[in-house]
Design a protein around this motif. Structure first.
Motif, PDB file in Angstrom:
ATOM      1  N   TRP A 164      31.390  47.063  34.324  1.00 17.39           N
ATOM      2  CA  TRP A 164      31.828  46.722  35.688  1.00 17.39           C
ATOM      3  C   TRP A 164      31.041  45.527  36.200  1.00 17.39           C
ATOM      4  O   TRP A 164      29.835  45.425  35.983  1.00 17.39           O
ATOM      5  N   GLN A 165      31.772  44.620  36.832  1.00 15.77           N
ATOM      6  CA  GLN A 165      31.100  43.558  37.607  1.00 15.77           C
ATOM      7  C   GLN A 165      32.000  43.217  38.796  1.00 15.77           C
ATOM      8  O   GLN A 165      33.220  43.418  38.730  1.00 15.77           O
ATOM      9  N   ALA A 166      31.371  42.726  39.860  1.00 15.70           N
ATOM     10  CA  ALA A 166      32.128  42.425  41.075  1.00 15.70           C
ATOM     11  C   ALA A 166      33.291  41.504  40.733  1.00 15.70           C
ATOM     12  O   ALA A 166      33.095  40.491  40.051  1.00 15.70           O
ATOM     13  N   PRO A 167      34.530  41.861  41.156  1.00 19.66           N
ATOM     14  CA  PRO A 167      35.693  41.061  40.750  1.00 19.66           C
ATOM     15  C   PRO A 167      35.670  39.638  41.320  1.00 19.66           C
ATOM     16  O   PRO A 167      35.417  39.443  42.512  1.00 19.66           O
ATOM     17  N   ASP A 168      35.886  38.676  40.446  1.00 23.12           N
ATOM     18  CA  ASP A 168      35.964  37.271  40.860  1.00 23.12           C
ATOM     19  C   ASP A 168      37.451  36.909  40.866  1.00 23.12           C
ATOM     20  O   ASP A 168      38.078  36.760  39.809  1.00 23.12           O
ATOM     21  N   TRP A 169      38.035  36.773  42.057  1.00 24.69           N
ATOM     22  CA  TRP A 169      39.486  36.586  42.168  1.00 24.69           C
ATOM     23  C   TRP A 169      39.937  35.227  41.641  1.00 24.69           C
ATOM     24  O   TRP A 169      41.130  35.003  41.467  1.00 24.69           O
ATOM     25  N   ASN A 170      38.985  34.298  41.412  1.00 22.27           N
ATOM     26  CA  ASN A 170      39.366  32.989  40.863  1.00 22.27           C
ATOM     27  C   ASN A 170      39.391  32.972  39.335  1.00 22.27           C
ATOM     28  O   ASN A 170      39.887  32.025  38.731  1.00 22.27           O
ATOM     29  N   ASP A 171      38.824  34.009  38.741  1.00 27.22           N
ATOM     30  CA  ASP A 171      38.804  34.110  37.282  1.00 27.22           C
ATOM     31  C   ASP A 171      40.243  34.271  36.765  1.00 27.22           C
ATOM     32  O   ASP A 171      40.965  35.164  37.218  1.00 27.22           O
ATOM     33  N   PRO A 172      40.690  33.404  35.824  1.00 27.60           N
ATOM     34  CA  PRO A 172      42.081  33.503  35.342  1.00 27.60           C
ATOM     35  C   PRO A 172      42.426  34.863  34.739  1.00 27.60           C
ATOM     36  O   PRO A 172      43.567  35.323  34.859  1.00 27.60           O
ATOM     37  N   ILE A 173      41.437  35.498  34.112  1.00 29.38           N
ATOM     38  CA  ILE A 173      41.734  36.823  33.530  1.00 29.38           C
ATOM     39  C   ILE A 173      42.068  37.819  34.639  1.00 29.38           C
ATOM     40  O   ILE A 173      43.017  38.601  34.544  1.00 29.38           O
ATOM     41  N   VAL A 174      41.276  37.743  35.711  1.00 36.39           N
ATOM     42  CA  VAL A 174      41.530  38.646  36.844  1.00 36.39           C
ATOM     43  C   VAL A 174      42.882  38.322  37.472  1.00 36.39           C
ATOM     44  O   VAL A 174      43.699  39.216  37.740  1.00 36.39           O
ATOM     45  N   ARG A 175      43.151  37.024  37.683  1.00 29.90           N
ATOM     46  CA  ARG A 175      44.388  36.610  38.382  1.00 29.90           C
ATOM     47  C   ARG A 175      45.645  36.869  37.546  1.00 29.90           C
ATOM     48  O   ARG A 175      46.669  37.272  38.081  1.00 29.90           O
ATOM     49  N   GLN A 176      45.562  36.609  36.233  1.00 27.04           N
ATOM     50  CA  GLN A 176      46.786  36.673  35.429  1.00 27.04           C
ATOM     51  C   GLN A 176      46.984  38.006  34.697  1.00 27.04           C
ATOM     52  O   GLN A 176      48.110  38.336  34.322  1.00 27.04           O
TER      53      GLN A 176
END
Lengths: 258, 334
Positions: free
Chosen positions: B43-55
């Motif tokens: 677990w790590q704080a979600p980074d909404w700019n990270d492409p993996i998180v976004r896509q």
């Protein structure tokens, strides 16, 4: 003079080719507590549902208006075991009685809230307004069902076996409340199994047997031992106590009436 | 007691859900943020700019929320319609019809967008068939239940036959869809499905009060001015639109539509509209939670959400059974 609650020339209920109930000249005066009595399978609930317009054909008038098939009648219906599985609280349940008055979004007005509060008051239920319906006792739930019907604010109320599963005290309390509502001008028609209760609380009786109306009228006109014995196929004695005026109905003997 | 004094005592119910609603919204958003941070077994704080998180992760989160909400909301409506706490979208043929549609196109070797379309079309077609048969036979509530079970069983038999006749590759593709996975759908698909789900939800919310009346029995509902047949049809159609949208996005995920509304009814109660809205919110969070568990529990194996929900089912049934044995105060309410 008020128009009768029901003045029917003819009433018939069929299931396919089979006739479940038929009668001619049925009369129920307005402002009365009317009990439909008769043995099991006689057609009591069939008659009550026909009066409500749920099935069958009724020709005649209700409260001075001609009855038409498929047209909603201005009545409230209280079914058996209503709300036993409902997740509603009592106040929400009684508010369902206002459904015909609510708009399509279902928002309640101040008048609707007042009607619900009045109905809860008259059934001595305000303390239970926030309680879940499913957690109430049988007697409390029956009172809540009548409060729901009262909130509907209709001149006619039809109840299917309202005393079922109630103990003696709750039967007496409930029927007193129904009597009181009749004195306030409403017409209540209910199916009752207990002859003693019907005799002492109702002011109009409909005696049915084998899918037919056998007798109708005030208790004096209907409660004859010979007639009851014949209808129930068991010896029954019906007497009115001279002092108290209360009816006493007893079974006697050991054998069925042929 | 006067009417106005009684009235003053009544608004205890409208105020409390307002506070509860705020708490549930805040808690839910915190849970979404927390679960969005899981990935790659840590677990790590979600980074909404990270492409993996976004896509990848965000579409999957949205997928879980939409599917969970749709299944739970349609379950809440169907439990009132059938007056049965075990009812779920499977009873109106949506799941079995969708399965038949999908297995049919996979067996024919057609892929791509036709798979979700076949799921949606199959689900709605079978629901329409059940409604039509019930109308022709004038079966009422019991008829709808029986016809739903019978048609669902027929669809199940046809699915089994198609699977039996299929080659290994088709079988594998079909099984992955039948297991119910949230990993596939993207934002573009949400765009197609969302209006359908919104239409289904709006339909159910409009008939919610009539469903409250219907729970009191057909006769009482009629005396309250409810058009019983119309309400049944609208409820089945609304639930089918929601469940059809859900199977399009995820394949078949069972139990959520049955479990969540029951838990809400047991714990909170309320009007059908309240139950539907609460079920939608809790169902959304529940599916997101079990999907995250499925991603992380056996990492790097991604367990399908349908399998995770099926594991949760027996636990829930045990809880429900214990509540049933707990007396009338703990009875499950529809």
């Amino acid at each position: 003079m008020r128009a009768p609650a029901f003045e029917l020339d003819h009433i018939a209920v069929h299931a396919g080719a089979r006739c479940l109930f038929s009668a001619r000249q049925l009369h129920i005066p307005a402002g009365s507590l009317c009990a439909i009595i008769g043995p099991n399978g006689a057609g009591k609930t069939t008659l009550l549902r026909a009066l409500a317009g749920f099935h069958g054909d009724c020709h005649g008038h209700s409260l001075g208006q001609p009855l038409r098939a498929g047209q909603p009648r201005p009545l409230a219906w209280v079914g058996q075991h209503e709300g036993a599985d409902s997740p509603l609280c009592v106040a929400d349940y009684v508010m369902l009685g206002r459904r015909p008055q609510l708009g399509w979004l279902g928002r309640s007005s101040a008048a609707d809230q007042q009607a619900v509060a009045r109905a809860l008051d008259s059934m001595a239920l305000p303390g239970l307004a926030g309680q879940r319906l499913a957690t109430l006792s049988g007697g409390e739930r029956q009172r809540a069902a009548i409060a729901r019907a009262l909130a509907q604010d209709t001149p006619l109320m039809l109840l299917d076996e309202p005393c079922n599963h109630l103990d003696i005290r709750h039967q007496q309390l409930l029927l007193r409340q129904l009597q009181q509502l009749a004195r306030q001008g409403r017409t209540l028609v209910c199916v009752l199994h207990e002859l003693q209760l019907a005799a002492n609380f109702a002011d109009w009786l409909l005696l049915v047997a084998d899918g037919e109306l056998v007798a109708q009228g005030r208790p004096d006109a209907v409660l004859h031992g010979d007639l009851l014995s014949q209808v129930y196929r068991w010896p029954i004695r019906a007497e009115r106590q001279p002092v108290s005026g209360r009816w006493q109905l007893d079974v006697y003997g050991h054998g069925a009436v042929a | 007691m006067s009417g106005s004094r009684t009235l003053a005592a009544l608004p205890a119910w409208p105020r409390l859900p307002g506070i509860g609603l705020g708490l549930a919204a805040a808690g839910g958003l915190a849970l979404i943020w927390l679960l969005a941070g899981f990935g790659g077994g840590q677990w790590q704080a979600p980074d909404w700019n990270d492409p993996i998180v976004r896509q990848l992760r965000l579409p999957r989160i949205v997928n879980a929320l939409l599917v969970g909400a749709a299944l739970a909301m349609s379950g809440a409506a169907l439990q009132a319609l059938f007056r049965n706490p075990l009812a779920d979208p499977g009873l109106i043929g949506t799941s079995s019809g969708a399965a038949l549609g999908v297995i049919g196109v996979i067996a024919l070797g057609i892929g791509g967008l036709s798979v979700p379309l076949a799921a949606f079309g199959g689900g709605l077609a079978v629901t329409a068939l059940i409604l039509l048969l019930n109308r022709l036979l004038q079966g009422g509530q019991a008829g709808l239940l029986i016809i739903g079970v019978v048609v669902g069983a027929c669809c199940g038999a046809m699915v089994s036959l198609l699977l039996f006749l299929s080659d290994d590759l088709t079988l594998r593709g079909a099984m992955s869809w039948l297991s119910g996975s949230l990993a596939e759908a993207r934002f573009a698909e949400h765009g197609y499905v969302l209006p359908v789900m919104a239409l289904g939800a709006a339909t159910l919310l409009l008939v919610a009060r009539d469903l409250d009346c219907l729970l009191l029995g057909d006769d009482t509902a009629r005396s309250l001015g409810v058009q019983v047949g119309r309400t049944r049809t609208l409820t089945a159609v609304g639930a089918a639109l929601l469940a059809g949208g859900a199977v399009t996005l995820s394949g078949i995920i069972g139990f959520v539509g049955m479990m969540v509304p029951n838990a809400i009814a047991l714990l909170g109660g309320g009007t059908r509209r309240q139950l539907m809205l609460w079920s939608a919110w809790v169902g959304a969070l529940f599916l997101l939670l079990i999907d995250t568990l499925g991603r992380e529990l056996a990492y790097p194996v991604d367990l399908p959400a349908g399998v995770m929900a099926a594991f949760a089912g027996p636990v829930f049934f045990l809880w429900l059974f214990r509540r049933l044995q707990g007396g009338r105060h703990a009875r499950p309410r529809l």
